[in-house]
Design an enzyme around this catalytic site. Structure first.
Site, PDB file in Angstrom:
ATOM      1  N   SER A  21      49.635  68.318  -9.585  1.00 18.25           N
ATOM      2  CA  SER A  21      48.570  67.938 -10.521  1.00 18.25           C
ATOM      3  C   SER A  21      48.870  68.197 -11.985  1.00 18.25           C
ATOM      4  O   SER A  21      48.153  67.715 -12.855  1.00 18.25           O
ATOM      5  CB  SER A  21      47.260  68.635 -10.143  1.00 18.25           C
ATOM      6  OG  SER A  21      46.639  67.944  -9.089  1.00 18.25           O
TER       7      SER A  21
ATOM      8  N   LYS B 259      41.629  72.360 -18.728  1.00 18.51           N
ATOM      9  CA  LYS B 259      41.135  71.496 -17.662  1.00 18.51           C
ATOM     10  C   LYS B 259      39.774  72.010 -17.191  1.00 18.51           C
ATOM     11  O   LYS B 259      39.516  73.222 -17.209  1.00 18.51           O
ATOM     12  CB  LYS B 259      42.145  71.533 -16.513  1.00 18.51           C
ATOM     13  CG  LYS B 259      41.882  70.566 -15.368  1.00 18.51           C
ATOM     14  CD  LYS B 259      43.017  70.713 -14.324  1.00 18.51           C
ATOM     15  CE  LYS B 259      42.832  69.789 -13.140  1.00 18.51           C
ATOM     16  NZ  LYS B 259      43.943  69.912 -12.175  1.00 18.51           N
TER      17      LYS B 259
ATOM     18  N   SER C   4      45.911  65.581 -10.800  1.00 21.59           N
ATOM     19  CA  SER C   4      44.544  65.632 -11.258  1.00 21.59           C
ATOM     20  C   SER C   4      44.364  66.081 -12.705  1.00 21.59           C
ATOM     21  O   SER C   4      43.303  65.865 -13.284  1.00 21.59           O
ATOM     22  CB  SER C   4      43.755  66.567 -10.349  1.00 21.59           C
ATOM     23  OG  SER C   4      44.249  67.892 -10.467  1.00 21.59           O
TER      24      SER C   4
END
Lengths: 481, 475
Positions: free
Chosen positions: B177, B78, B153
């Site tokens: 997330s 990420k 996210s």
């Protein structure tokens, strides 16, 4: 009567002491003063994305030691907080500090003002990190930022409003500087910014118990500035009150150029720091046994050292003050005193020869080359009449400093300064001195006894300083009749 | 090339069919190219991954037993996790052009075991979002339906695994997330115990909530990656010093377990009927396997989201102060003096959701409001912890859907931030209390969109949690 005489000045201090740890408070960067700008840095002190603080345990130790020396209560579970504000020399946009639970609560420092001891109470001492250094250059649209100092560990010492004059502030700062040097936790150097103070100043009618409205004067980085700023501020506040006005609580900046205090701009003063618990640092717990061992490691503190020098070694106040101002001379004296019983002479030697030699040669006292035993031998040679005081100070001492491993007796011999009390040689030198100066000898005999000094000098000249002064004087009197 | 769903399969293909890392990386690079329209990757490390693959292959050829435990593990990370020499931008314009000088501790440990990073993937800006729509790089699309969000996210990470562009992906989980996008994309999402994995090198959002997690096809890979990343790290003062267990091969539960579920969660007005039905089916599956599943009133569900947003935005407002246009990243061309540099750079550098949260956090920490919001939210957090501990005194795990709904169409919740925040209602508890939780696929809804079920255990119960998850998920 001047109105100023009818007011009392009340001052509370916030003293920042920069700790002399090897590395910074929350990362491994060097915490040394100076260095080329922006060389003592790393992703952590630059506040790069993804970095986290790691506590330097030395900071906690130093803070606790200062607290122990000042009689503070030590907080065993320490938490940290964030103080949020934006500035170009604050890379993270917040400063890690202790807002809720400072490491030291209370305590006191005794100061000496006009020969009298006064106790100044402390509110607390807390740990925090320093910001970087901003330089605003005149005629340049840019400011320069040096982040070497960003993250260097600081202690903030907050006093109660117990000080009554600039002289007391001076004494407090000197006392604190002396203490941190004795503890070895800071060099206490105001010029390099290792010690800075903010003064909270208010005035009140004499006899009043209520505190007046206070103003905080920030960033006083020398005692001279502090004295001037306080004097200016007291006059300003009294004038304001006398003119029917009221002092407003505000933060002031002292301008050394003009000697005037002026409010910081409103925007800078209206900070809401939004303190909240630092989530990246768990509480730091000090164990009882740890605290005990720090207590045991404590060196003699300045006031204990003064006591020791005057009581245990019988030194006069003048010598005590000179030797104990900094820890190094006092400790040097203690070590030398372990080798000799002539304490007063030892103190003289350190004050008059050793300290000047170190400062001339730029050598720290701890690295003075000559062993204490050799210095003690020098003192004993004087005591035993083997060399004169003058020869010891002017010739033997410099030689010893230059050849520290050679025995003083050998050096004295090589220098040909060992005193001669052998009557035969002495008689010959005296005879020659009299023969060379028949007129003076005649005048001496007729009663001008002060000429004995002249003949002493002559004999010394002829003997090249080797004549033992005591024996020479006695024999001269006899020969001159 | 078959679609691998666990590292063990990759290693079998290597030993039995001569598959190489280079072939594997080539395959995934092809997949990345083929799925470019999903907007998964922010940056692809193609040449570098191939080079590293060849090095790994050479090691393997010299001595197959000498390679690391992650030989053949092709990962993405990420855009909030640092990899030395590579960009890291948190899906934000404010970090435009920034390259990290160091690798996250987690990344270093994975590399040391032979893992290969193939690229960094998209996410909500600074991990603030539940739909991947707040990224400066535009949203990542759900591979199950490109008209729908992937969740957030860590949406890029979930789709990267879902679309078979890598074997596993590193995400981060502050309030769900990792688990919510795992649920939306039909993959396994693990959020370990708070502080189980060092946060050094993870861009901070809510420091007392943030935790690196994994998105994988299999529970086994989640355990393996965790085992390698977890443990003490001198660069993170908060990291856990609990012993790291053999998470890679957690056995199935050896005895009947007690599970709790919250009736008020299943009856929550926001829940989609098919999600509720899936949860009920899941419970039946558990009971059939001999475990007990009891309804337990949690009682604090409605306080979860408000307290969570007060505390995380407070921490975020401070954590994001460093992005000021002075030392790195984006600086507005309109910047003049110091104040305008801050104002212009932050105004143009941050997106609207990040600004909303910075303002919210700044507000709740302000003098005069601190006690009413921040202090009160901390008390709620304490109550939630205490209540959770009470439940774990009687139960091994708590079972919940990972999200009230399946993936929604782009824009569906963008108008109302509170509705968007409610999407985290089932996942936030684990972050509030620091507990581990895993989301595993549990079928699809009528539109074929994945549903995920979440198991949450007490702190440091990862071994048992993964054991049960593996038994339920089948791999």
């Amino acid at each position: 009567m001047m109105p100023y005489d009818q007011y009392e000045t009340v001052i509370g201090l916030e003293v920042h002491v920069q700790l002399n740890t090897q590395s910074k408070a929350f990362c491994g960067d060097s915490a040394a003063f100076g260095g080329a700008p922006n060389t003592h840095i790393s992703p952590i002190s630059l506040g790069h994305p993804g970095t986290l603080p790691r506590l330097n345990a030395r900071q906690v130790e130093y803070a606790a030691k200062l607290g122990l020396a000042l009689g503070s209560k030590i907080n065993m579970a320490n938490t940290f907080d964030r103080k949020n504000y934006f500035y170009a020399d604050l890379p993270k946009g917040y400063q890690i500090t202790q807002d809720r639970k400072p490491i030291c609560i209370g305590g006191q420092l005794n100061i000496l003002v006009d020969g009298a001891v006064k106790t100044i109470r402390l509110h607390h001492i807390h740990m925090e990190e320093d910001a970087g250094k901003s330089t605003h250059e005149e005629y340049s649209p840019y400011s320069l930022i040096d982040l070497n100092r960003a993250g260097v560990p600081l202690l903030e010492i907050v006093s109660e409003p117990d000080l009554r004059s600039a002289a007391e502030v001076d004494a407090f700062m000197s006392g604190m500087r002396q203490l941190v040097r004795y503890l070895g936790i800071s060099d206490g150097n105001m010029e390099e910014g290792s010690m800075r103070c903010d003064c909270n100043v208010s005035v009140r009618p004499k006899g009043s118990m209520a505190l007046g409205e206070r103003c905080e004067i920030k960033n006083l980085n020398s005692m001279r500035y502090a004295r001037r700023a306080i004097a200016y501020e007291v006059k300003r506040q009294v004038d304001l009150i006398e003119a029917g006005g009221r002092v407003q609580q505000q933060t002031l900046n002292f301008d050394p150029e003009t000697g005037v205090t002026a409010p910081l701009r409103d925007k800078e003063d209206a900070h809401d720091y939004r303190y909240f618990p630092e989530p990246d640092l768990p509480p730091v717990v000090i164990r009882e046994e740890q605290l005990r061992s720090w207590h045991q490691e404590m060196p003699l503190l300045p006031w204990q050292m003064r006591e020791r020098l005057s009581q245990d070694f019988g030194l006069p106040a003048y010598d005590v003050n000179l030797l104990s101002e900094d820890p190094a001379p006092a400790r040097f004296f203690e070590q030398l005193a372990a080798h000799t019983p002539v304490y007063k002479a030892a103190a003289n030697l350190i004050i008059n020869k050793v300290l000047p030699w170190c400062s001339e040669n730029g050598v720290p006292l701890e690295q003075f080359p000559c062993p204490h035993a050799h210095l003690a031998r020098l003192l004993h040679m004087i005591e035993e009449g083997l060399i004169s005081n003058t020869a010891a100070y002017q010739q033997l001492f410099p030689a010893m400093a230059e050849q520290p491993s050679t025995q003083p007796d050998e050096l004295a011999k090589a220098l040909n300064i060992l005193q001669n009390s052998d009557e035969g040689a002495l008689e010959a030198w005296i005879a020659q001195a009299i023969a060379n100066n028949p007129d003076e000898a005649e005048r001496y005999r007729k009663g001008k006894k002060a000429l004995i000094g002249f003949f002493m000098g002559e004999v010394m000249k002829i003997s090249r300083g080797k004549a033992d002064p005591k024996a020479t004087q006695a024999l001269l009197r006899q020969k001159l009749g | 090339m078959p679609r691998f769903s666990a590292l063990a399969e990759v290693r079998r293909a290597m030993s039995e069919e001569g598959l190489t890392c280079e072939q594997l990386v080539q395959y995934y690079l092809g997949q990345i190219e083929a799925t470019a329209s999903l907007n998964i990757y922010v940056e692809v490390y193609a040449a570098e991954a191939l080079q590293r693959a060849r090095e790994q292959d050479a090691l393997y050829q010299a001595d197959p037993s000498a390679v690391g435990r992650l030989h053949g593990m092709i990962l993405s990370h990420k855009d909030v996790i640092c990899y030395a020499g590579h960009g890291v931008q948190a899906g934000s314009r404010i970090l435009e052009g920034f390259k990290s000088l160091f690798s996250a501790t987690a990344v270093e440990r994975l590399l040391a075991e032979g893992a290969i990073f193939i690229g960094r993937v998209n996410c909500d800006e600074f991990a603030m979002g539940s739909s991947n729509e707040t990224s400066w790089f535009g949203p990542t699309r759900n591979a199950a339906d490109p008209g729908r969000v992937p969740g957030g996210s860590s949406g890029g990470s979930a789709v990267a695994v879902q679309a078979d562009t890598c074997l596993a992906s590193l995400g981060s989980d502050t309030g769900g997330s990792v688990r919510q996008p795992a649920s939306f994309c039909g993959v396994v999402g693990l959020k370990p115990t708070y502080a189980r994995i060092s946060r050094y090198g993870l861009l901070a959002y809510g420091s007392s909530f943030d935790q690196i997690g994994t998105l994988t096809h299999s529970v086994a890979d989640a355990g393996l990656l965790l085992e390698i990343m977890a443990g003490p790290d001198e660069y993170d003062a908060t990291v856990s010093h609990e012993p790291v267990e053999a998470y890679a091969d957690c056995p199935a539960p050896g005895k009947p377990l007690r599970l709790a579920y919250y009736p008020e969660a299943l009856e929550h007005p926001s829940i989609q009927p098919e999600v509720k039905a899936a949860a009920q089916g899941f419970m039946q599956q558990l009971e059939a396997a001999g475990h007990t599943v009891d309804p337990v009133a949690f009682g604090l569900l409605d306080y979860m989201i408000p307290a969570y947003y007060v505390l995380t935005t407070a921490e975020a407002s401070s954590n994001l102060s460093r992005y000021d246009g002075i030392r790195y990243g984006y600086r507005s061309a309109d910047a003049g003096d110091l104040l305008s540099t801050y104002k212009q750079s932050r105004a143009a550098g941050f997106g609207p959701e990040v600004k909303r949260r910075i303002m919210l956090g700044t507000f709740v920490l302000s003098a005069g409001y601190y006690d009413a919001y921040y202090t009160k939210a901390q008390r709620v957090r304490r109550l939630i912890k205490d209540r959770t501990d009470e439940i774990f005194a009687d139960y091994d795990f708590i079972l919940m859907p990972a999200a009230p709904t399946t993936a929604w169409p782009f824009g569906a919740k963008s108008e109302d931030p509170v509705e968007m925040y409610l999407a985290d209602i089932f996942t936030v508890q684990a972050n509030m209390v620091g507990a581990p939780a895993v989301c595993i696929p549990a079928g699809t809804d009528a539109a074929g969109l994945p549903i995920g079920m979440q198991l949450m255990g007490p702190k440091h119960s990862e071994a048992a949690l993964l054991g049960l998850a593996k038994a339920l998920h089948g791999q």
